[in-house]
Design a protein around this motif. Structure first.
Motif, PDB file in Angstrom:
ATOM      1  N   HIS A 151       0.990  -1.408  -0.122  1.00  0.00           N
ATOM      2  CA  HIS A 151      -0.150   0.162  -0.011  1.00  0.00           C
ATOM      3  C   HIS A 151       1.018   1.497  -0.383  1.00  0.00           C
ATOM      4  O   HIS A 151       1.253   1.729   1.196  1.00  0.00           O
ATOM      5  CB  HIS A 151      -0.712  -0.396   1.560  1.00  0.00           C
ATOM      6  CG  HIS A 151      -1.948   0.933   1.314  1.00  0.00           C
ATOM      7  ND1 HIS A 151      -3.217   0.608  -0.042  1.00  0.00           N
ATOM      8  CD2 HIS A 151      -2.611   1.855   1.966  1.00  0.00           C
ATOM      9  CE1 HIS A 151      -4.172   1.753   0.730  1.00  0.00           C
ATOM     10  NE2 HIS A 151      -3.778   2.296   1.533  1.00  0.00           N
ATOM     11  N   ASN A 152       1.132   2.656  -0.916  1.00  0.00           N
ATOM     12  CA  ASN A 152       1.794   2.531  -1.461  1.00  0.00           C
ATOM     13  C   ASN A 152       1.625   4.365  -0.917  1.00  0.00           C
ATOM     14  O   ASN A 152       0.617   4.574  -1.079  1.00  0.00           O
ATOM     15  CB  ASN A 152       2.991   3.355  -2.917  1.00  0.00           C
ATOM     16  CG  ASN A 152       3.081   2.199  -3.143  1.00  0.00           C
ATOM     17  OD1 ASN A 152       3.615   1.149  -2.091  1.00  0.00           O
ATOM     18  ND2 ASN A 152       3.533   1.666  -4.148  1.00  0.00           N
ATOM     19  N   LEU A 153       2.104   5.240  -0.196  1.00  0.00           N
ATOM     20  CA  LEU A 153       1.498   6.341   0.174  1.00  0.00           C
ATOM     21  C   LEU A 153       2.169   7.191  -1.059  1.00  0.00           C
ATOM     22  O   LEU A 153       1.304   8.587  -1.127  1.00  0.00           O
ATOM     23  CB  LEU A 153       3.186   7.478   0.824  1.00  0.00           C
ATOM     24  CG  LEU A 153       3.065   6.552   2.354  1.00  0.00           C
ATOM     25  CD1 LEU A 153       3.873   7.041   3.428  1.00  0.00           C
ATOM     26  CD2 LEU A 153       0.986   6.650   2.814  1.00  0.00           C
ATOM     27  N   ASP A 154       3.347   7.028  -2.331  1.00  0.00           N
ATOM     28  CA  ASP A 154       2.927   6.942  -3.526  1.00  0.00           C
ATOM     29  C   ASP A 154       3.693   8.872  -3.799  1.00  0.00           C
ATOM     30  O   ASP A 154       5.024   9.029  -4.622  1.00  0.00           O
ATOM     31  CB  ASP A 154       1.893   7.783  -4.642  1.00  0.00           C
ATOM     32  CG  ASP A 154       1.552   6.354  -4.455  1.00  0.00           C
ATOM     33  OD1 ASP A 154       1.832   5.238  -5.073  1.00  0.00           O
ATOM     34  OD2 ASP A 154       0.483   6.369  -4.913  1.00  0.00           O
ATOM     35  N   THR A 155       3.193   9.622  -3.000  1.00  0.00           N
ATOM     36  CA  THR A 155       4.554  11.039  -3.217  1.00  0.00           C
ATOM     37  C   THR A 155       3.922  11.410  -1.788  1.00  0.00           C
ATOM     38  O   THR A 155       3.321  11.487  -0.804  1.00  0.00           O
ATOM     39  CB  THR A 155       3.420  11.716  -4.322  1.00  0.00           C
ATOM     40  OG1 THR A 155       4.703  12.926  -4.321  1.00  0.00           O
ATOM     41  CG2 THR A 155       2.177  12.345  -3.902  1.00  0.00           C
ATOM     42  N   SER A 156       4.670  12.570  -1.699  1.00  0.00           N
ATOM     43  CA  SER A 156       4.650  13.416  -0.646  1.00  0.00           C
ATOM     44  C   SER A 156       3.007  14.338   0.015  1.00  0.00           C
ATOM     45  O   SER A 156       2.137  13.908  -0.861  1.00  0.00           O
ATOM     46  CB  SER A 156       4.950  14.916  -0.220  1.00  0.00           C
ATOM     47  OG  SER A 156       5.094  15.695  -0.652  1.00  0.00           O
ATOM     48  N   PRO A 157       2.501  14.719   1.095  1.00  0.00           N
ATOM     49  CA  PRO A 157       1.539  15.280   1.209  1.00  0.00           C
ATOM     50  C   PRO A 157       0.903  16.224   0.964  1.00  0.00           C
ATOM     51  O   PRO A 157      -0.756  16.223   0.529  1.00  0.00           O
ATOM     52  CB  PRO A 157       1.144  14.545   3.037  1.00  0.00           C
ATOM     53  CG  PRO A 157       2.127  14.465   3.644  1.00  0.00           C
ATOM     54  CD  PRO A 157       3.285  14.256   2.286  1.00  0.00           C
ATOM     55  N   GLU A 158       2.088  17.194   0.529  1.00  0.00           N
ATOM     56  CA  GLU A 158       1.872  18.271   0.117  1.00  0.00           C
ATOM     57  C   GLU A 158       1.443  18.451  -1.685  1.00  0.00           C
ATOM     58  O   GLU A 158       0.403  18.585  -2.118  1.00  0.00           O
ATOM     59  CB  GLU A 158       2.476  18.998   0.177  1.00  0.00           C
ATOM     60  CG  GLU A 158       3.294  20.333   1.620  1.00  0.00           C
ATOM     61  CD  GLU A 158       4.109  18.411   1.889  1.00  0.00           C
ATOM     62  OE1 GLU A 158       4.242  17.821   1.407  1.00  0.00           O
ATOM     63  OE2 GLU A 158       3.976  19.019   3.166  1.00  0.00           O
ATOM     64  N   ILE A 159       1.839  16.933  -1.401  1.00  0.00           N
ATOM     65  CA  ILE A 159       1.365  16.515  -3.486  1.00  0.00           C
ATOM     66  C   ILE A 159       0.511  16.382  -3.687  1.00  0.00           C
ATOM     67  O   ILE A 159       0.275  16.146  -5.195  1.00  0.00           O
ATOM     68  CB  ILE A 159       3.011  15.778  -3.444  1.00  0.00           C
ATOM     69  CG1 ILE A 159       4.380  17.738  -4.309  1.00  0.00           C
ATOM     70  CG2 ILE A 159       2.425  16.392  -5.463  1.00  0.00           C
ATOM     71  CD1 ILE A 159       5.134  16.710  -4.902  1.00  0.00           C
ATOM     72  N   TYR A 160      -0.025  15.560  -2.617  1.00  0.00           N
ATOM     73  CA  TYR A 160      -1.530  14.345  -2.738  1.00  0.00           C
ATOM     74  C   TYR A 160      -2.374  14.778  -3.856  1.00  0.00           C
ATOM     75  O   TYR A 160      -2.567  13.732  -4.691  1.00  0.00           O
ATOM     76  CB  TYR A 160      -0.984  13.359  -1.215  1.00  0.00           C
ATOM     77  CG  TYR A 160      -1.880  12.358  -1.624  1.00  0.00           C
ATOM     78  CD1 TYR A 160      -0.941  10.737  -1.588  1.00  0.00           C
ATOM     79  CD2 TYR A 160      -2.388  11.893  -1.293  1.00  0.00           C
ATOM     80  CE1 TYR A 160      -1.771   9.640  -2.039  1.00  0.00           C
ATOM     81  CE2 TYR A 160      -3.660  10.449  -1.567  1.00  0.00           C
ATOM     82  CZ  TYR A 160      -3.129   9.436  -2.072  1.00  0.00           C
ATOM     83  OH  TYR A 160      -3.210   7.962  -2.262  1.00  0.00           O
TER      84      TYR A 160
END
Ligand code: SAM
Ligand code: DTB
Ligand code: SF4
Length: 328
Positions: A151-160
């Protein structure tokens, strides 16, 4: 030292070191925790393809984009068993089943639990990636013997929010907590090359390294650009920036397997060798990821030979057996 308190500034200082210093530090961390010449092999099978209601801008399986992906419902048990047998023959130690769901229904969890039992019976570790899970669903999958959940976080929270609007970062965190509570190993990483800036890549690494426990497995994917997805045509990421991300992941999560994941067909053998030097110690083998291409198995084994890399703990043992067993 295993840390969970990285600040963005500390991670930036690490990431922005001269390239040789960064690689030296990463390789040192790697050697302190792992055999530097052993790489774990996983294989992937898309058990349910396409038609996903989520709008992840990178993904060819989203129903929102016209990408020409051939959708199919959940594969029958016998087909999955056959793929698992071939993967095992080829030397894979882990079999990862991916489904294009936002979150599975109760019946779908039961069906996947059955697939997990079948794959485990073939002597492979199991991994699944099925979207968001409730606590109870995670428990049921763990009871069926599922060893890893991706289960990936994929990117930073700011960009999500620029990449996905149909779920939030905290939805992702919640599923990761359920997976942990159920006692499964966590496979969690992200994608780079989505047009994010350097702080975006560093922000992802800080989130991963500051999880209550480091994921056992950290896939670093280079965006596979698929025509029809909104991210198609994004300027390509400089390969050294990708290697820096791998190296920083190795240093910040020294006990975790760092997987050189999607995007290898676009990388030269030299670039992949640099990733191994930076501490990557896991790959996906087989000529297909979920819906897109991956290097041919023989090509990967030739690179391993050139670099003196051994597949980690694979029982396929005899190279000639592995060569005969064409992955999928
Ligand atoms: N639907 C589930 C989910 O999103 O969690 C599981 C399957 S999904 C395809 C698994 C992961 O594949 C995503 O989290 C993403 O990191 C990765 N992925 C999807 N499309 C990709 C692409 N075009 N390039 C690189 N990685 C990709
Ligand atoms: C992960 O981090 N990468 C894999 C696996 N986990 C499931 C998936 C990559 C998918 C690449 C695009 C595709 O083939 O559809
Ligand atoms: Fe669906 Fe997963 Fe693709 Fe997002 S990444 S569209 S959730 S299959």
């Amino acid at each position: 030292m295993i840390r969970h308190d990285w600040t963005h500034d500390e991670a930036t200082a690490l990431y922005e070191q001269p390239f040789n210093d960064l690689l030296y530090q990463a390789q040192s961390a790697h050697r302190a925790h792992f055999d530097p010449n052993a790489v774990q092999i996983s294989t992937l099978l898309s058990i349910k393809t396409g038609g996903c209601p989520e709008d992840c801008k990178y993904c060819p399986q989203s129903v929102h984009y016209d990408t020409g992906v051939d959708p199919h419902a959940l594969l029958p048990l016998d087909d999955v068993r056959e793929c698992a047998q071939r993967a095992k023959q080829a030397g894979a130690t882990r079999f990862c089943m991916g489904a294009a769901w936002r979150s599975p229904t109760e019946a779908q969890v039961d069906n996947v639990a059955e697939l997990v039992r079948v794959v485990n019976a073939e002597g492979l570790e199991t991994c699944a990636t099925l979207g968001m899970l409730t606590a109870d669903q995670a428990e049921r999958l763990a009871s069926a013997g599922l060893a890893y959940y991706n289960h990936n976080l994929d990117t930073s929270p700011e960009i999500y929010g620029d990449i996905i609007t149909t779920r939030t970062y905290s939805d992702r965190m919640e599923t990761l907590a359920h997976v942990r509570s159920a006692g499964m190993n966590v496979c969690c990483g992200g994608i780079v090359g989505m047009g994010e800036d350097r702080p975006g890549r560093i922000g992802l690494l800080v989130e991963l390294a500051n999880l209550p426990e480091h994921p056992e497995s950290v896939p670093i994917n280079m965006l596979v650009q698929v025509e029809g997805t909104p991210l198609y045509g994004t300027p390509k990421l400089d390969v050294f920036e990708f290697v820096r991300t791998v190296a920083a992941a190795r240093i910040m999560m020294p006990d975790s397997f760092v997987r050189l994941s999607a995007g290898r067909t676009e990388m030269t053998p030299e670039a992949q060798a640099l990733c191994f030097l930076a501490g990557a110690n896991s790959i996906f083998c087989g000529d297909k990821l979920l819906t897109t291409a991956n290097p041919e198995f023989d090509e990967d084994m030739a690179l391993f030979d050139q670099l003196g890399i051994e597949p980690l703990g694979g029982e396929a043992a005899q190279p000639e057996d592995a060569e005969r067993a064409v992955l999928r």
